[in-house]
Design an enzyme around this catalytic site. Sequence first.
Site, PDB file in Angstrom:
ATOM      1  CB  ALA A  73      -0.919  -0.001   1.226  1.00 24.17           C
ATOM      2  CG  ASP A  74       2.662   5.127  -1.374  1.00 24.60           C
ATOM      3  OD1 ASP A  74       3.628   4.999  -0.590  1.00 24.60           O
ATOM      4  OD2 ASP A  74       2.408   6.184  -1.974  1.00 24.60           O
ATOM      5  CB  THR A  75      -1.205   6.722   2.447  1.00 24.77           C
ATOM      6  OG1 THR A  75      -1.784   5.447   2.731  1.00 24.77           O
ATOM      7  CG2 THR A  75      -2.198   7.806   2.798  1.00 24.77           C
TER       8      THR A  75
END
Length: 190
Positions: A73-75
């Site tokens: 994931a990446d935010t």
Amino acid sequence: MLEQYNVILASNSPRRKELLSGLDISFEVRIKPGIDESHPANLPLKEIPRFIALRKAEAYLPEMQNNDLIITADTVVLLDGEILEKPSGRDDAILMLRKLSGRTHTVVTAVVITTRDRQVDFSVESEVSFDELDDDAINWYVDNYQPYDKAGAYGIQEWIGYVGVKAINGSFYNVMGLPVQRLYRELKAF
């Protein structure tokens, strides 16, 4: 659900680990250092987390076993066409929080679910509106919570979220870094 898989969270974020634990899924954390998180300069800002989450997934492919299921994931925090990344230090964190004060920004998290023969990705957006934050509150938060490992220099689940966030349109958990409701739905469909 997912008994046939060795579920791996490929993240060193304590918040993602906590959120995935809340789904009561058995998993392990695996961290591969040195993954390139750069992106093409012309990539639309809302596409950057997907690009980076896919790049993270690719880094794990060579060592994956047949029954591994990896979650990456990446935010990003977006304000006025700019990404507010993790602050470089105290002054940068204070500057970011001043920018967010009294404004609404967008948090985009992309998640990639990868096995040896299949890959699914999705992105979730949430809008967060901050109340006006005075310098005393900003300085106190930065000095006491040191939010240097958080995009946008804040953790919504911390003091600043309690006193500063006046509205959220979208998933609270997405703002923390992992949209678990959507992830659960995607894992069930997987």
